[in-house]
Design a protein around this motif. Sequence first.
Motif, mmCIF file in Angstrom:
data_model
loop_
_atom_site.group_PDB
_atom_site.id
_atom_site.type_symbol
_atom_site.label_atom_id
_atom_site.label_comp_id
_atom_site.label_asym_id
_atom_site.label_seq_id
_atom_site.Cartn_x
_atom_site.Cartn_y
_atom_site.Cartn_z
ATOM 1 N N UNK A 30 0.792 -1.230 0.000
ATOM 2 C CA UNK A 30 0.000 0.000 0.000
ATOM 3 C C UNK A 30 0.831 1.290 0.000
ATOM 4 N N UNK A 31 1.931 1.359 0.765
ATOM 5 C CA UNK A 31 2.674 2.630 0.782
ATOM 6 C C UNK A 31 3.194 3.070 -0.592
ATOM 7 N N UNK A 32 3.353 2.124 -1.532
ATOM 8 C CA UNK A 32 3.841 2.492 -2.859
ATOM 9 C C UNK A 32 2.738 3.062 -3.757
ATOM 10 N N UNK A 33 1.509 2.886 -3.364
ATOM 11 C CA UNK A 33 0.403 3.303 -4.235
ATOM 12 C C UNK A 33 0.416 4.815 -4.481
ATOM 13 N N UNK A 34 0.859 5.581 -3.482
ATOM 14 C CA UNK A 34 0.857 7.048 -3.621
ATOM 15 C C UNK A 34 1.832 7.523 -4.698
ATOM 16 N N UNK A 35 2.800 6.661 -5.085
ATOM 17 C CA UNK A 35 3.765 7.035 -6.117
ATOM 18 C C UNK A 35 3.126 7.168 -7.494
ATOM 19 N N UNK A 36 1.899 6.672 -7.632
ATOM 20 C CA UNK A 36 1.194 6.729 -8.913
ATOM 21 C C UNK A 36 0.277 7.939 -9.024
ATOM 22 N N UNK A 37 0.172 8.723 -7.972
ATOM 23 C CA UNK A 37 -0.735 9.868 -7.994
ATOM 24 C C UNK A 37 -0.268 10.910 -9.006
ATOM 25 N N UNK A 61 3.409 5.315 -14.625
ATOM 26 C CA UNK A 61 4.627 4.789 -14.025
ATOM 27 C C UNK A 61 4.867 5.470 -12.691
ATOM 28 N N UNK A 62 5.595 4.786 -11.837
ATOM 29 C CA UNK A 62 5.924 5.329 -10.533
ATOM 30 C C UNK A 62 6.998 6.398 -10.654
ATOM 31 N N UNK A 63 7.053 7.264 -9.679
ATOM 32 C CA UNK A 63 8.107 8.269 -9.614
ATOM 33 C C UNK A 63 9.417 7.690 -9.095
ATOM 34 N N UNK A 64 9.405 6.412 -8.676
ATOM 35 C CA UNK A 64 10.596 5.759 -8.129
ATOM 36 C C UNK A 64 11.142 4.742 -9.128
#
Length: 464
Positions: free
Chosen positions: A380-387, A396-399
């Motif tokens: 779940x904590x990685x989900x915010x990277x898609x905002x 795509x993720x920012x990471x």
Amino acid sequence: MSRLEDWTAQATPIDFVDKESWPVVAETLPPALAAFARACGFDGKVGAHLLAPGPDGAPAVVLFGVEAAGARHRDPFLPGKLATLLPPGLYRLREGVSDSYAAALAFLLGGYSFSRYVTPKKELPRLCAPQDADRARIERVAAALSLGRDLVNTPANDLGPEALAEAALALAARHGAQARVIVGDALLSENFPLVHAVGRAAAQAPRLVDMSFGPEEAMKVTLVGKGVCFDSGGLDIKPSSAMLLMKKDMGGAATALALADILMGSSARLRLRVLLPIVENAISADAMRPGDIYPSRKGLSVEIGNTDAEGRLVLADALALACEEEPDLLIDFATLTGAARVALGPELPAFYTGDDSLALEIETYGRKLGDPVWRLPLWEPYDSQLEGKASNIVNVSSSAHAGSITAALFLRRFVNKPEKWAHFDLFAWNPSAKPGRPEGGEIQTARLLAELIEERAARWSVKA
């Protein structure tokens, strides 16, 4: 593809032995045959084989080394090695083989070769159908996996979006399934904007295949397969070395079709739906660009952070369509991320689901059938990277990290009930030959899911 022959005692028997049992087995052989085996240095080592002659010089028995019962890892497909080792002739498994179904299936799959452009190099050995195994199922599964392998192995000049859709329609016709194809700008009028955006730059128009089979009142199972017939990367173009295997980027669609072939040929009572978003990710003046923002079928706006993350875009629209019917089980397949391969290698597909019991079921069938998978978390904590800042979500993720996980989290945004969904991040390719698994296109997870779905359908019918 080879088929099994009728059983006959005249066929040359195959004995499976291991290093521990071999001395005991040797004592039961005719003295001349045992002496021949010793002279040849046969000791039951895993993968070793010996074709021993009888008094008349004709083959009398095949000895083949397998793992001992207590081995850390036992490969049920090891007997598939015999399909390329033995000379032409008719063979049979000796009675009492622990898993004659897996051995016979491995033998058929081990003899597979992609021969569309070349003549097979040699005549293959033939195998009698085991008397204690389901011959029809062995042949059905082998044929379905061979169909899928053929699709993955076919180069993009002969398997573009039009040909892949035609292959799906041919499968539907063979089983009497209903199917339709939405092509080109009709994708926009029927609200598949992401499929259209990814595929519109190619010479062949993007399309979506929608196939249905079985009674509407049965358990609903929907399969979604990524059908990117070739992936250049788009404007975020791949280096040439990364394009060499991109004909296999439709491996998810091939897997969905192979699994559908098995299920439609079985007696399972289910309502099966297959959705294939089919495109080529090409470059032209009309190609999507980094920074473009598109609507999706679900209503979420999607910003393109990288045009080489196109598979999740076409899957997003297809998953949204699938959820509108509220299936009892929703499964998608995709050759989605290099990150999954870095983490798990080519032999071990990653999978994700929102349900622990479904995950356990998938893992159990995978171990049982030698069709391995490994669960990764929907962290779940990685989900915010898609905002997105100017959109609901970025593709795509920012990471630079956890690429397979963030891709799965992106797909989850388009799934209504994650507890009824499983996503498989596949490789769909054997980099080198292994028993029962020749180098080239491979269909992973279809065998385990066929049995899982059949068992679930049987339980569902009893409850209904």
